[in-house]
Every structure is written in structure tokens, then in C-alpha cells.
Design an enzyme around this catalytic site. Structure first.
Site, PDB file in Angstrom:
ATOM      1  N   GLU A 128       0.803  -1.240   0.000  1.00  0.00           N
ATOM      2  CA  GLU A 128       0.000   0.000   0.000  1.00  0.00           C
ATOM      3  C   GLU A 128       0.830   1.282   0.000  1.00  0.00           C
ATOM      4  O   GLU A 128       0.541   2.211   0.756  1.00  0.00           O
ATOM      5  CB  GLU A 128      -0.950  -0.008   1.216  1.00  0.00           C
ATOM      6  CG  GLU A 128      -1.911  -1.180   1.218  1.00  0.00           C
ATOM      7  CD  GLU A 128      -2.903  -1.153   2.387  1.00  0.00           C
ATOM      8  OE1 GLU A 128      -2.752  -0.316   3.277  1.00  0.00           O
ATOM      9  OE2 GLU A 128      -3.828  -1.985   2.376  1.00  0.00           O
ATOM     10  N   HIS A 208     -10.601  -5.975  -2.205  1.00  0.00           N
ATOM     11  CA  HIS A 208     -11.645  -5.749  -1.194  1.00  0.00           C
ATOM     12  C   HIS A 208     -12.777  -5.004  -1.903  1.00  0.00           C
ATOM     13  O   HIS A 208     -12.719  -3.790  -2.073  1.00  0.00           O
ATOM     14  CB  HIS A 208     -11.099  -4.913  -0.035  1.00  0.00           C
ATOM     15  CG  HIS A 208     -10.020  -5.590   0.742  1.00  0.00           C
ATOM     16  ND1 HIS A 208     -10.232  -6.746   1.463  1.00  0.00           N
ATOM     17  CD2 HIS A 208      -8.710  -5.294   0.903  1.00  0.00           C
ATOM     18  CE1 HIS A 208      -9.103  -7.107   2.052  1.00  0.00           C
ATOM     19  NE2 HIS A 208      -8.160  -6.252   1.725  1.00  0.00           N
ATOM     20  N   ASP A 238     -12.418 -10.166  -0.633  1.00  0.00           N
ATOM     21  CA  ASP A 238     -13.702 -10.235   0.079  1.00  0.00           C
ATOM     22  C   ASP A 238     -14.659  -9.294  -0.639  1.00  0.00           C
ATOM     23  O   ASP A 238     -14.234  -8.293  -1.225  1.00  0.00           O
ATOM     24  CB  ASP A 238     -13.583  -9.952   1.584  1.00  0.00           C
ATOM     25  CG  ASP A 238     -12.864  -8.664   1.961  1.00  0.00           C
ATOM     26  OD1 ASP A 238     -12.786  -7.733   1.125  1.00  0.00           O
ATOM     27  OD2 ASP A 238     -12.398  -8.560   3.102  1.00  0.00           O
TER      28      ASP A 238
HETATM   29  C1  XIL Z   1      -6.341  -6.102   8.320  1.00  0.00           C
HETATM   30  C2  XIL Z   1      -6.675  -7.259   9.237  1.00  0.00           C
HETATM   31  O1  XIL Z   1      -7.597  -8.103   8.591  1.00  0.00           O
HETATM   32  C3  XIL Z   1      -7.236  -6.756  10.545  1.00  0.00           C
HETATM   33  O2  XIL Z   1      -7.364  -7.828  11.483  1.00  0.00           O
HETATM   34  C4  XIL Z   1      -6.336  -5.674  11.139  1.00  0.00           C
HETATM   35  O3  XIL Z   1      -6.955  -5.125  12.290  1.00  0.00           O
HETATM   36  C5  XIL Z   1      -6.065  -4.583  10.128  1.00  0.00           C
HETATM   37  O4  XIL Z   1      -5.512  -5.164   8.959  1.00  0.00           O
HETATM   38  N1  XIL Z   1      -4.938  -4.451   3.687  1.00  0.00           N
HETATM   39  C6  XIL Z   1      -3.968  -5.316   4.138  1.00  0.00           C
HETATM   40  C7  XIL Z   1      -4.248  -6.207   5.304  1.00  0.00           C
HETATM   41  O5  XIL Z   1      -2.911  -5.435   3.500  1.00  0.00           O
HETATM   42  O6  XIL Z   1      -3.105  -6.450   6.079  1.00  0.00           O
HETATM   43  C8  XIL Z   1      -5.326  -5.648   6.172  1.00  0.00           C
HETATM   44  O7  XIL Z   1      -5.645  -6.608   7.193  1.00  0.00           O
HETATM   45  C9  XIL Z   1      -6.551  -5.294   5.347  1.00  0.00           C
HETATM   46  C10 XIL Z   1      -6.223  -4.247   4.325  1.00  0.00           C
END
Ligand code: XIL
Length: 300
Positions: A128, A208, A238
């Protein structure tokens, strides 16, 4: 085939899930994990705030639990993640000296990759790093602000030295739509890295999604990145409300691109999801297969 992992394997791909160490003792959870999935990403256990909470003091215990479980069940591992602005301890984000930060970043990458050497198929080396919105440039972070644009290249070069056998990936969200400025920014970086020999092997698309699922251009995006000479993966899938068509379209976009090597969903049951309020996964909170599960199996 009758499981996600076996069905994906028919085309040489994997099907993975994000896993939490604290849930491995839950029988329903572990049963689904070991029946269905062939790749494991630790949901939080390899993040900086867990593995190096204070400078130079490393804790790999929860991540090791996941790696041991995966190894015992023939699952491969994705390492997630080495350099990220989030879940970053304040001792790192409060560094003000570039030379200190460079050495801290390189030490973190080297120590963590050395610990897991030989047991990680692919690492999300940088997560990111690009900004949302129309700029198409890197986001503000302590790494960007002190080390400049070159911090990403530095991280990948350090990672290649630490574990030359691991695939090294850049991972991000909202880069699925080909027309988005953020997608174009990441694409330019990958093109530049490949043209200059910076060690980058793969790009992860988090995926996502909202209820409508992937943008219409998603397959085009995957194939355009693959044409630069990298593997692509769907790394954190998801979809709000888990509509069957949205899941099927996502899977088909990957299956139609030969260098799309696998798909990972970001959790197992809806109750395990970081977005549990929108029921975005393939199993309900009781561990039952949802309609989207069958849509995914059929689409593969
Ligand atoms: C999320 C986890 O699912 C949560 O449990 C945590 O509180 C925050 O991070 N992008 C990513 C992941 O690369 O690591 C993130 O995971 C979701 C968004």
C-alpha cells in the site's frame, strides 16, 4: 474437484486464506482451513507491530505457529508484510533521520526474511505505498518522507539478497480498475522496475470489493500487469454481501490470465472477517458453505 484448493490446482493455481494464529485451536476453523485451502497468509502476525515491536527485538512466535500449521498440512505461505505505513510501531514512525530509518528498514527486512527463509513462497515486500485519489504518486509515510521515492526499490533489493528463492511482490488495494490513477501509478512503477532490473516478481491485487464486485476492466488490468513480466495474484479477496456473480467474475478474471497464479480470500468465515458486518466471505459464521462458495468452485 470438491474443494477450493483442489479445484484451483487443476489449472496449476492455489486457493488461499488469511489465517489468524489465535483461531488455529478452533476446530471448525481448522477443519475448513485444512480441507479447502492450499496457501496461507498470516492476517496480522508478520506485521511490523508484532514482529519488531521494539527496535531490534523480534517476536516470531505467532507467525511461527501459522507456518508450522501450514507446513504440517501441505500449505504454502505468503509473507505479509515487510514495509507498510500501517500497523507500524511508533518507534519507527517517529524516526527523523534518513540514515537511521534506512538501516532500520533494511534490518527489519533482512532479519524477518532470514527467520522464515525457505518457507515462504512469496513476500509482500511493500504494501500500500501508493496514494488514493488522482495523483498516481506514493502516499505520505515515514519511509516516503525520509527516504524519498527510492525506498520501494531499496526494500526490494534488500529482500532479494535476504532470500533469493522467494518471490517478491508489491501489494495494494484499489488498483483493480485499469482507468484509476492509482492503478496507472503502480503500473508505471512496475514497468520502470522491470526495465531497470529491480527485483520484483509479482503484484498482489487485494480485491476488497463492494457488492458489485470487480470493475469491468479487472481482467484487463491483470493481463496488462502480467505483460510486464510479473506474476499477478488476488491477495485479500472479500466482497460485501458475497454475491455469487461478483465472486464468479473475480475468479474468472484470474483464470483467464495465465500469469494469475492464485487467489486468496481474506478470512474463512464471515465472523472471522475484518469486514464481518457485510458478510463478505465464502463460509457463514457457522462454517457452512455459502452460495458464493459454489459459485467460486464452479467458476474454476
Ligand atoms: C487487516 C486485518 O484483517 C485486521 O485484522 C487488522 O486489524 C487490520 O488489517 N490491507 C492489508 C491487510 O494489506 O493487512 C489488512 O488486514 C486489510 C487491508
Amino acid at each position: 474437484a470438491t474443494t477450493l484448493g483442489a479445484q484451483a490446482a487443476q489449472s496449476g493455481r492455489y486457493f488461499g486464506a488469511a489465517v489468524a494464529a489465535g483461531k488455529l485451536g478452533d476446530g471448525t476453523y481448522a477443519t475448513i482451513l485444512d480441507r479447502e485451502f492450499s496457501m496461507v497468509t498470516p492476517e496480522n502476525e508478520m506485521k511490523w507491530d508484532t514482529t519488531e515491536r521494539t527496535r531490534g527485538s523480534f517476536n516470531f512466535t505467532p507467525a511461527d505457529q501459522i507456518v508450522s500449521h501450514a507446513t504440517a498440512h501441505g500449505q504454502r505461505m505468503r509473507g505479509h508484510t515487510l514495509v507498510w505505513h500501517s500497523q507500524l510501531p511508533s518507534w519507527v514512525s517517529s524516526i527523523t533521520d534518513a540514515n537511521t530509518l534506512r538501516s532500520v528498514m533494511n534490518n527489519h527486512i533482512t532479519t524477518q526474511m532470514a527467520h522464515f527463509k525457505g518457507r515462504i513462497y512469496a513476500w509482500d515486500v511493500v504494501n500500500e505505498a501508493f496514494a488514493d485519489g488522482s495523483s498516481g504518486t506514493h502516499r505520505s509515510s515515514v519511509f516516503q518522507n525520509l527516504l524519498g521515492d527510492g525506498f520501494i526499490e531499496q526494500a526490494f533489493r534488500t529482500a532479494r539478497t535476504a532470500d533469493p528463492a522467494a518471490k517478491l511482490c508489491y501489494n495494494d488495494y484499489n488498483i483493480e480498475d485499469w482507468s484509476a490513477a492509482k492503478t496507472q501509478g503502480v503500473y508505471r512503477m512496475v514497468r520502470d522496475f522491470k526495465s531497470r532490473g529491480v527485483p520484483l516478481d509479482c503484484v498482489g491485487f487485494q480485491a476488497h470489493f463492494g457488492t458489485s464486485g470487480p470493475p469491468a476492466s479487472f481482467q484487463t488490468t491483470l493481463s496488462n500487469f502480467a505483460a510486464l513480466g510479473v506474476d499477478v495474484q488476488i491477495t485479500e479477496l472479500d466482497i460485501a454481501q458475497a454475491p455469487t456473480a461478483a465472486y464468479a467474475n473475480t475468479v474468472k478474471a484470474c483464470l483467464n490470465v495465465s500469469r494469475c497464479t492464485g487467489i486468496t480470500v481474506w478470512g474463512i468465515r464471515d465472523s472471522d472477517s475484518w469486514r464481518s458486518g457485510v458478510f463478505p466471505l465464502l463460509f457463514d459464521s457457522g462454517g457452512n458453505k455459502k452460495p458464493a462458495y459454489n459459485a467460486v468452485l464452479t467458476a474454476m
